[in-house]
Design an enzyme around this catalytic site. Structure first.
Site, PDB file in Angstrom:
ATOM      1  N   ASN A  12      88.432  92.726  93.087  1.00  0.00           N
ATOM      2  CA  ASN A  12      87.848  93.881  93.336  1.00  0.00           C
ATOM      3  C   ASN A  12      86.851  93.655  94.772  1.00  0.00           C
ATOM      4  O   ASN A  12      85.836  93.127  94.601  1.00  0.00           O
ATOM      5  CB  ASN A  12      86.950  94.414  92.192  1.00  0.00           C
ATOM      6  CG  ASN A  12      86.281  95.877  92.526  1.00  0.00           C
ATOM      7  OD1 ASN A  12      86.009  96.147  93.585  1.00  0.00           O
ATOM      8  ND2 ASN A  12      86.242  96.545  91.429  1.00  0.00           N
ATOM      9  N   LYS A  15      83.266  94.731  94.545  1.00  0.00           N
ATOM     10  CA  LYS A  15      82.400  93.948  93.860  1.00  0.00           C
ATOM     11  C   LYS A  15      82.050  92.658  94.841  1.00  0.00           C
ATOM     12  O   LYS A  15      80.947  91.976  94.887  1.00  0.00           O
ATOM     13  CB  LYS A  15      82.968  93.217  92.566  1.00  0.00           C
ATOM     14  CG  LYS A  15      83.173  94.175  91.440  1.00  0.00           C
ATOM     15  CD  LYS A  15      83.916  93.554  90.279  1.00  0.00           C
ATOM     16  CE  LYS A  15      83.994  94.459  89.076  1.00  0.00           C
ATOM     17  NZ  LYS A  15      84.650  93.745  88.028  1.00  0.00           N
ATOM     18  N   ASP A  71      82.708  90.967  84.968  1.00  0.00           N
ATOM     19  CA  ASP A  71      83.287  92.123  84.325  1.00  0.00           C
ATOM     20  C   ASP A  71      82.143  92.873  83.771  1.00  0.00           C
ATOM     21  O   ASP A  71      81.149  92.512  83.415  1.00  0.00           O
ATOM     22  CB  ASP A  71      84.005  91.663  83.072  1.00  0.00           C
ATOM     23  CG  ASP A  71      85.038  92.379  82.409  1.00  0.00           C
ATOM     24  OD1 ASP A  71      85.992  92.375  83.172  1.00  0.00           O
ATOM     25  OD2 ASP A  71      84.726  93.370  81.522  1.00  0.00           O
ATOM     26  N   GLY A 152      83.704 103.230  91.901  1.00  0.00           N
ATOM     27  CA  GLY A 152      83.891 103.545  90.417  1.00  0.00           C
ATOM     28  C   GLY A 152      83.139 104.738  90.173  1.00  0.00           C
ATOM     29  O   GLY A 152      83.275 105.687  90.810  1.00  0.00           O
ATOM     30  N   ASP A 154      79.994 105.182  90.561  1.00  0.00           N
ATOM     31  CA  ASP A 154      78.681 105.654  91.175  1.00  0.00           C
ATOM     32  C   ASP A 154      78.344 107.081  91.515  1.00  0.00           C
ATOM     33  O   ASP A 154      76.924 107.374  91.327  1.00  0.00           O
ATOM     34  CB  ASP A 154      78.556 104.716  92.474  1.00  0.00           C
ATOM     35  CG  ASP A 154      78.278 103.433  92.289  1.00  0.00           C
ATOM     36  OD1 ASP A 154      77.810 102.748  91.217  1.00  0.00           O
ATOM     37  OD2 ASP A 154      78.414 102.548  93.134  1.00  0.00           O
ATOM     38  N   LYS A 174      70.536 100.549  96.035  1.00  0.00           N
ATOM     39  CA  LYS A 174      71.516  99.947  94.650  1.00  0.00           C
ATOM     40  C   LYS A 174      71.398  98.530  94.655  1.00  0.00           C
ATOM     41  O   LYS A 174      71.324  98.178  93.421  1.00  0.00           O
ATOM     42  CB  LYS A 174      72.767 100.503  95.088  1.00  0.00           C
ATOM     43  CG  LYS A 174      73.682  99.881  93.924  1.00  0.00           C
ATOM     44  CD  LYS A 174      75.429 100.301  93.837  1.00  0.00           C
ATOM     45  CE  LYS A 174      75.879  99.937  92.639  1.00  0.00           C
ATOM     46  NZ  LYS A 174      77.319  99.974  92.620  1.00  0.00           N
TER      47      LYS A 174
HETATM   48  P1  IMP Z   1      86.451  95.257  85.410  1.00  0.00           P
HETATM   49  O1  IMP Z   1      85.000  94.560  85.486  1.00  0.00           O
HETATM   50  O2  IMP Z   1      87.374  94.996  86.532  1.00  0.00           O
HETATM   51  O3  IMP Z   1      87.037  95.423  84.329  1.00  0.00           O
HETATM   52  O4  IMP Z   1      86.173  96.913  85.904  1.00  0.00           O
HETATM   53  C1  IMP Z   1      84.823  97.360  85.778  1.00  0.00           C
HETATM   54  C2  IMP Z   1      84.865  98.950  86.114  1.00  0.00           C
HETATM   55  O5  IMP Z   1      83.606  99.342  85.791  1.00  0.00           O
HETATM   56  C3  IMP Z   1      84.965  99.245  87.575  1.00  0.00           C
HETATM   57  O6  IMP Z   1      86.511  99.248  87.861  1.00  0.00           O
HETATM   58  C4  IMP Z   1      84.262 100.594  87.661  1.00  0.00           C
HETATM   59  O7  IMP Z   1      84.998 101.658  87.291  1.00  0.00           O
HETATM   60  C5  IMP Z   1      83.112 100.355  86.648  1.00  0.00           C
HETATM   61  N1  IMP Z   1      82.020  99.606  87.352  1.00  0.00           N
HETATM   62  C6  IMP Z   1      81.511  98.279  87.174  1.00  0.00           C
HETATM   63  N2  IMP Z   1      80.465  98.415  87.994  1.00  0.00           N
HETATM   64  C7  IMP Z   1      80.371  99.370  88.598  1.00  0.00           C
HETATM   65  C8  IMP Z   1      79.243  99.801  89.546  1.00  0.00           C
HETATM   66  O8  IMP Z   1      78.385  99.099  90.147  1.00  0.00           O
HETATM   67  N3  IMP Z   1      79.268 101.196  89.970  1.00  0.00           N
HETATM   68  C9  IMP Z   1      80.376 101.849  89.730  1.00  0.00           C
HETATM   69  N4  IMP Z   1      81.216 101.910  88.715  1.00  0.00           N
HETATM   70  C10 IMP Z   1      81.001 100.287  88.155  1.00  0.00           C
END
Ligand code: IMP
Length: 195
Positions: A12, A15, A71, A152, A154, A174
């Site tokens: 990602n 991230k 995660d 995501g 946000d 943030k």
């Molecule tokens: P994973 O950790 O790859 O399973 O996915 C985590 C998901 O949670 C992301 O794709 C976002 O949809 C959401 N997410 C995690 N952290 C954030 C953030 O900081 N802002 C907005 N959405 C987040």
């Protein structure tokens, strides 16, 4: 503190960008792209803690490099903690942020109780040993999306004590208060205590 070299076990890009901005100098971060790693990383447990561990071990076992996974998810009180571990693909596959937000807003309707929290569990595999660092931030879900920064959910999350969404704040703001910032502060303290 001597330079700590870590492979980020995530594909990602958002991230990666946040982690890079949050971690102080003293960390040298490699991405999966940097080392040409393109395998799909499994996330098949049903918890954030479990998936975080699974992702980090998968990448460590393939590469032998010290690595860090993230995660994370959004837990909404009125939805019994959903989307939670399913945050990335809440509205189905392939993952789609706009559809995920639409579904959450539809499910919440005009509910007054809009409390929620973002959580992250970061797993560090260092010399074959696992260490986990958690971070969370409480807030509330808006009635419509606001702002275009971040990623995501946000645009629909207002952190407690603030007036607007993560997506409407500057990234630097943030990154000072987010769940990711809190987990990385613990990671930083962990390395500082070993120095
Ligand atoms: P994973 O950790 O790859 O399973 O996915 C985590 C998901 O949670 C992301 O794709 C976002 O949809 C959401 N997410 C995690 N952290 C954030 C953030 O900081 N802002 C907005 N959405 C987040």
């Amino acid at each position: 503190m001597k330079v700590v070299k870590l492979l980020l076990a995530t594909s990602n890009a958002k991230k990666v960008e946040e982690i890079r901005k949050i971690l102080p100098s003293g960390f040298e971060l490699l991405t999966l792209k940097d080392i040409g790693f393109s395998e799909v990383i499994p996330e098949t447990t049903n918890t954030i803690v479990g998936n975080s561990s699974q992702k980090a071990w998968f990448v460590f076992n393939r590469t032998g490099l010290n690595c860090l996974s993230d995660d994370s998810g959004l837990e909404i009180n009125a939805l019994g903690g959903r989307p939670g571990v399913d945050s990335a693909h809440y509205a189905g596959m392939p993952p789609d942020n706009v559809k995920n937000i639409d579904l959450v807003l539809k499910e919440m309707g005009e509910l007054q109780e809009r409390g929620a929290r973002f959580v992250t569990v970061m797993t560090l595999i260092l010399d074959g040993n696992e260490h986990q660092f958690e971070g969370e931030i409480s807030g509330a879900i808006t009635r419509s999306p606001i702002g275009t920064n971040g990623f995501g959910y946000d645009p629909i999350f207002v952190p407690a004590g603030f007036e607007t969404t993560f997506a409407h704040m500057e990234a630097v703001d943030k990154n000072m208060i987010s769940h990711r910032a809190k987990a990385l502060e613990k990671l930083n303290e962990f390395f500082a205590s070993k120095a």
